[in-house]
Each structure stands twice: as structure tokens, then as C-alpha cells.
Design a protein around this motif. Structure first.
Motif, short mmCIF file in Angstrom:
data_model
loop_
_atom_site.label_atom_id
_atom_site.label_comp_id
_atom_site.label_asym_id
_atom_site.label_seq_id
_atom_site.Cartn_x
_atom_site.Cartn_y
_atom_site.Cartn_z
N ILE A 57 0.84 -1.23 -0.12
CA ILE A 57 0.41 -0.51 -0.03
C ILE A 57 0.98 1.48 -0.12
CG2 ILE A 57 -1.59 1.44 1.15
CD1 ILE A 57 -2.68 -1.43 2.31
N ALA A 58 2.14 0.80 1.43
CA ALA A 58 2.84 2.43 0.78
C ALA A 58 3.72 2.92 -0.76
CB ALA A 58 3.64 2.51 1.94
N LEU A 59 3.92 1.72 -0.78
CA LEU A 59 4.71 1.95 -2.80
C LEU A 59 3.40 2.12 -3.97
CD1 LEU A 59 7.46 1.41 -3.76
CD2 LEU A 59 6.97 -0.84 -4.03
N ASN A 60 2.40 1.89 -3.32
CA ASN A 60 1.15 2.08 -4.35
C ASN A 60 0.99 3.84 -4.04
OD1 ASN A 60 0.98 -0.70 -6.12
ND2 ASN A 60 -0.62 -1.03 -4.40
N ILE A 61 1.30 4.02 -3.31
CA ILE A 61 0.55 5.59 -2.65
C ILE A 61 1.90 5.89 -3.39
CG2 ILE A 61 0.19 7.55 -0.54
CD1 ILE A 61 -1.72 5.48 0.61
N PHE A 62 3.13 5.88 -2.98
CA PHE A 62 4.64 6.39 -3.66
C PHE A 62 4.31 6.26 -4.51
CE2 PHE A 62 8.64 6.19 -5.20
CZ PHE A 62 9.47 7.83 -4.59
N LEU A 63 3.96 5.23 -5.29
CA LEU A 63 3.81 5.42 -7.25
C LEU A 63 3.50 6.70 -7.49
CD1 LEU A 63 4.81 1.82 -7.77
CD2 LEU A 63 5.91 3.73 -8.53
N LEU A 64 1.76 6.44 -7.29
CA LEU A 64 0.68 7.46 -6.98
C LEU A 64 1.08 9.07 -7.15
CD1 LEU A 64 -2.40 5.67 -5.64
CD2 LEU A 64 -2.59 5.97 -7.99
N THR A 65 1.99 9.27 -5.93
CA THR A 65 2.18 10.69 -5.87
C THR A 65 3.25 11.58 -6.27
OG1 THR A 65 3.48 9.49 -3.93
CG2 THR A 65 0.89 10.99 -3.39
N ARG A 66 4.13 10.11 -6.95
CA ARG A 66 5.64 10.33 -7.85
C ARG A 66 5.66 10.37 -8.98
NH1 ARG A 66 8.64 13.27 -3.65
NH2 ARG A 66 8.39 12.33 -1.62
N MET A 67 4.75 9.84 -9.71
CA MET A 67 4.68 9.66 -10.95
C MET A 67 3.63 10.36 -12.00
SD MET A 67 5.95 5.57 -11.44
CE MET A 67 6.25 5.43 -12.86
N LYS A 68 3.19 11.18 -12.46
CA LYS A 68 2.98 12.09 -13.36
C LYS A 68 1.31 11.65 -14.45
CE LYS A 68 4.39 17.12 -12.28
NZ LYS A 68 3.66 16.01 -10.69
N ASP A 69 2.13 10.44 -15.03
CA ASP A 69 1.67 10.04 -15.81
C ASP A 69 1.14 8.39 -15.79
OD1 ASP A 69 1.29 12.15 -17.56
OD2 ASP A 69 3.25 12.15 -18.78
N LEU A 70 1.15 8.10 -14.65
CA LEU A 70 0.80 6.70 -13.96
C LEU A 70 0.25 6.10 -14.58
CD1 LEU A 70 2.29 4.32 -12.02
CD2 LEU A 70 0.45 4.88 -10.55
N LYS A 71 0.20 4.62 -14.98
CA LYS A 71 -1.11 3.71 -15.43
C LYS A 71 -0.89 2.76 -14.71
CE LYS A 71 -0.25 4.74 -20.11
NZ LYS A 71 -0.53 6.15 -20.57
N LEU A 72 -1.87 1.80 -15.27
CA LEU A 72 -2.29 0.77 -14.12
C LEU A 72 -1.19 -0.46 -14.06
CD1 LEU A 72 -4.63 0.53 -12.24
CD2 LEU A 72 -5.87 -1.33 -13.72
N LEU A 73 -0.79 -0.59 -15.29
CA LEU A 73 -0.15 -1.80 -15.00
C LEU A 73 0.91 -1.92 -14.08
CD1 LEU A 73 0.88 -4.27 -16.23
CD2 LEU A 73 2.48 -3.16 -17.56
#
Length: 112
Positions: A57-73
Motif C-alpha cells: 500500500i505504501a509503495l502504491n501510494i508513493f507511485l501515485l504521488t510521484r509519477m504524473k502519468d501513471l498507468k494501471l500496470l
């Protein structure tokens, strides 16, 4: 308590692959002493699963906040990786318990 289970009768240590088979079968026979036992996964697997889930969960939140063009993959890959870790550690949270003979159980019922 992070070890593979042993036969409750003779103390034979079961390998990872054999433990996975024992979990699926529920009731098993020891390949060494030929006595019956039951495979049971501890409820403490939840404790062992909490850490990877929190990290996921922490890594997913980190990815969501840091990556602007984040895809679902990438999120799916991270979650799948942590679920795989949980699946791999399940045999280490398994215990084998003795199965009493049916004849002993019947005689105990008659006495009681």
C-alpha cells in the motif's frame, strides 16, 4: 517460528514442496513413520501478511504521488509481487497435528 513444519509423530522435517501438498490434502500420512496427521495453517499468517500488505500500500501510494502519468500496470505489478510474497511464505506458517485413531475416538465416546 519461521520454519517448515515437522511430523508430529517422528519429527521428520517436511520440504517446502511437500508442505504445500500437505496443505491442499488436509489429512496426510508421514512418508517416514506412516502415521496420519492433519495440516493446519496458523492464523498468525495474518501477522506475516500484514507487513507485505502495508509495504504494498505504501509503495502504491508513493507511485501515485510521484509519477504524473501513471498507468494501471505498475500498480498492478507491485500488488501482484507482494501477493506472490505472501503466497510463498504460507508453508512457513503451517503446523502438522496428530490425528487420533478412529478406534480410540469411538472407545472414548462409549466411556463418556
Amino acid at each position: 517460528m519461521f520454519h517448515l513444519p515437522v511430523c508430529p509423530h517422528c519429527g521428520t522435517v517436511y520440504r517446502y514442496k511437500d508442505t504445500k501438498k500437505a496443505i491442499r490434502k488436509k489429512e496426510n500420512t508421514c512418508y517416514h513413520c506412516q502415521k496420519r496427521f492433519r495440516a493446519k495453517v496458523f492464523p498468525t499468517i495474518l501477522v506475516g501478511a500484514i507487513l507485505p500488505l502495508v509495504l504494498c500500500i505504501a509503495l502504491n501510494i508513493f507511485l501515485l504521488t510521484r509519477m504524473k502519468d501513471l498507468k494501471l500496470l505498475p500498480l498492478f505489478a507491485v500488488t501482484l509481487g507482494f501477493l506472490l510474497i505472501i503466497y510463498i511464505i504460507i508453508p512457513f506458517f503451517t503446523k502438522f497435528k496428530k490425528i487420533e485413531d478412529e478406534s480410540k475416538e469411538k472407545s472414548n465416546k462409549k466411556k463418556g
